[in-house]
Design a protein around this motif. Sequence first.
Motif, PDB file in Angstrom:
ATOM      1  N   UNK A  60      26.322 -10.556  10.731  1.00  0.00           N
ATOM      2  CA  UNK A  60      25.568 -10.643  12.063  1.00  0.00           C
ATOM      3  C   UNK A  60      24.401 -10.180  11.653  1.00  0.00           C
ATOM      4  N   UNK A  61      23.145 -10.761  12.100  1.00  0.00           N
ATOM      5  CA  UNK A  61      22.020 -10.339  12.204  1.00  0.00           C
ATOM      6  C   UNK A  61      21.249 -10.722  13.536  1.00  0.00           C
ATOM      7  N   UNK A  62      21.444  -9.903  14.378  1.00  0.00           N
ATOM      8  CA  UNK A  62      21.119 -10.365  15.923  1.00  0.00           C
ATOM      9  C   UNK A  62      19.431 -10.241  16.124  1.00  0.00           C
ATOM     10  N   UNK A  63      18.918 -11.255  15.742  1.00  0.00           N
ATOM     11  CA  UNK A  63      17.343 -11.403  16.006  1.00  0.00           C
ATOM     12  C   UNK A  63      17.035 -12.563  16.937  1.00  0.00           C
ATOM     13  N   UNK A  64      17.396 -13.830  16.543  1.00  0.00           N
ATOM     14  CA  UNK A  64      16.902 -14.917  17.199  1.00  0.00           C
ATOM     15  C   UNK A  64      17.829 -15.600  18.223  1.00  0.00           C
ATOM     16  N   UNK A  65      17.366 -15.846  19.339  1.00  0.00           N
ATOM     17  CA  UNK A  65      18.280 -16.420  20.242  1.00  0.00           C
ATOM     18  C   UNK A  65      18.970 -17.838  19.913  1.00  0.00           C
ATOM     19  N   UNK A  66      19.775 -18.147  21.080  1.00  0.00           N
ATOM     20  CA  UNK A  66      20.457 -19.480  20.565  1.00  0.00           C
ATOM     21  C   UNK A  66      20.542 -20.314  21.932  1.00  0.00           C
ATOM     22  N   UNK A  67      20.160 -21.611  21.772  1.00  0.00           N
ATOM     23  CA  UNK A  67      19.757 -22.386  22.788  1.00  0.00           C
ATOM     24  C   UNK A  67      21.304 -22.192  23.914  1.00  0.00           C
ATOM     25  N   UNK A 108      23.076 -19.654  25.256  1.00  0.00           N
ATOM     26  CA  UNK A 108      24.241 -18.706  24.814  1.00  0.00           C
ATOM     27  C   UNK A 108      23.526 -17.298  25.263  1.00  0.00           C
ATOM     28  N   UNK A 109      23.668 -16.963  26.465  1.00  0.00           N
ATOM     29  CA  UNK A 109      23.163 -15.240  26.739  1.00  0.00           C
ATOM     30  C   UNK A 109      24.022 -14.416  25.704  1.00  0.00           C
ATOM     31  N   UNK A 110      23.094 -13.595  25.313  1.00  0.00           N
ATOM     32  CA  UNK A 110      23.797 -12.417  24.428  1.00  0.00           C
ATOM     33  C   UNK A 110      24.112 -12.942  22.869  1.00  0.00           C
ATOM     34  N   UNK A 111      23.846 -14.101  22.832  1.00  0.00           N
ATOM     35  CA  UNK A 111      24.193 -14.580  21.277  1.00  0.00           C
ATOM     36  C   UNK A 111      22.913 -14.786  20.550  1.00  0.00           C
ATOM     37  N   UNK A 112      22.876 -14.000  19.426  1.00  0.00           N
ATOM     38  CA  UNK A 112      21.805 -14.124  18.328  1.00  0.00           C
ATOM     39  C   UNK A 112      22.056 -14.058  17.048  1.00  0.00           C
ATOM     40  N   UNK A 113      21.386 -14.909  16.170  1.00  0.00           N
ATOM     41  CA  UNK A 113      21.807 -15.081  14.846  1.00  0.00           C
ATOM     42  C   UNK A 113      20.408 -14.621  14.140  1.00  0.00           C
ATOM     43  N   UNK A 114      20.498 -14.625  12.882  1.00  0.00           N
ATOM     44  CA  UNK A 114      19.596 -14.279  11.813  1.00  0.00           C
ATOM     45  C   UNK A 114      18.535 -15.750  12.099  1.00  0.00           C
ATOM     46  N   UNK A 115      17.144 -15.468  11.732  1.00  0.00           N
ATOM     47  CA  UNK A 115      16.098 -16.364  12.240  1.00  0.00           C
ATOM     48  C   UNK A 115      16.634 -17.924  11.734  1.00  0.00           C
ATOM     49  N   UNK A 116      17.019 -18.027  10.450  1.00  0.00           N
ATOM     50  CA  UNK A 116      17.122 -19.171   9.839  1.00  0.00           C
ATOM     51  C   UNK A 116      18.662 -20.064  10.403  1.00  0.00           C
ATOM     52  N   UNK A 117      19.413 -19.087  10.670  1.00  0.00           N
ATOM     53  CA  UNK A 117      20.604 -19.719  11.224  1.00  0.00           C
ATOM     54  C   UNK A 117      20.232 -20.107  12.857  1.00  0.00           C
TER      55      UNK A 117
END
Length: 496
Positions: free
Chosen positions: A93-100, A102-111
């Motif tokens: 896990x790398x909680x940086x960038x948001x996901x369309x 999905x509240x509270x779901x973050x991934x690394x920037x590339x993912x």
Amino acid sequence: MISKIQQKSIRPVFTLRSLHQSAAEVLKRPAPEETVTASFGKFISEVKPQHLSSLLLHRSKRMVLDSIGVGLLGSTTDVFELALQHCQHMYAPDDISSVYGRRGTRLSPTLAAFVNGVATHSMDFDDTWHPATHPSGAVLPAVLALSDMMPANSKPSGLDFLLAFNVGIEIQGRLMRFSNEAHNIPKRFHPPSVVGTMGSAAACANLLSLDHFQCSHALAIAASLSGAPMANAATQSKPLHIGNASRLGLEAALLASRGLEASPLVLDAVSGVAGFNAFYEDYEPQSLESPNNDGLMFLLEEQDMGFKRFPAHLGMHWVADAAASVHKLLVGFGPGTISPAQVQDILLRVPKSKYINRPFPDSEHEARHSFQFNACTALLDGEVTVESFTPSAISRPDLHALLSRVRMVHPQDNPANFNRMYGEVQVTLVGGDVLKGRCDTFYGHWRNPLTNESLRKKFRNNAGSVLPSEKVERLIEEVEELDRLGDCRALLSQLQ
């Protein structure tokens, strides 16, 4: 002070091997700063917000809004869920960038760039340009993820965000216009997996404020990360093409920012060594003029973007519009509904393109790439919509009865080219009457663009499937005001 990496970067690519080399041979070799690749790097690094005209800002904000809406709707699909689960389960896990969506779901920037790119193309609902590619889906998720990655006190302004986005669009367009092959519906590889990766790299290099050497290297690195075969069209793997373009372009820019180098001639014609012409054999490189020259005009100013009204391959929009006009005539021959018993024969006059000739599609992805399916759906219903690709709609007996009556011909005057093709539907009724419909330019094509009202209606329908109405309206406002925002945090905060 110039770093060792920079010193290495600016060493001449060609040197005299001996004093016996002829002057003629030396003259044939361009100086590093005169190469096509260098001209692209300089454009990416030197272009400034003041180079964005009001027309360019207007058109690119429409693209941003549409792409976000399509991505939010795409976050409800099975292929997006599979991609998201893969990233969550296989990577730390790398909680940086948001996901369309999905509240509270973050991934690394590339993912995050990857899964949001997958969402954007998961229903083939994203914008399309000419020569044929899907420009926004490859660039916007990368720029959003990179903006999320930047510290809170140094987020890009809305204008800087739009500049990077437009750089990514421009680079794609320039590369495709250097090839005649690129003007036609593709046969060998999916263009966004090539030019989209390059555009993502260019956009991210601009947003990272890389120098022109690093920008050139970012493009060359991206070229080594590009390509996907057309055999995967009409499958769940096709959306991965856009996801990878966004992700790998971002990775290319980040690697270049760390000093990784690649060919300084990747966009040039070097005899016996394939660069970008590995993808387009008839590629004829041309330098990109400096953004500081008077009269600079972005390609998006010359040609608007095509926005789809329903989620399917762009070619489907011609036959759907032609068939919808026949539907209106058919209604006049019966009780207001269309029955296959009325129809003896259906003839489609369309371009020859093997991967969108699918007589009996058995999945939503095949249906999105089927001239026959979209024509027959429009004949039955008078339109094609998001719901047309649900399992229940695809399996309708009436639809399959019509599909069994379809023939296709490929007139010589109907090329597989989104700027020149047409769609024609001819229906022969059991009683002998013949009804015809033809579409030369569908509503949403760059020659006949959606109005702002229509574009916003599409966005509200798409984004509203995931977000509450107040967030949907707020997103419309944020995008409209984007070029006037001090930073893009307000936009980023509305996507979940």
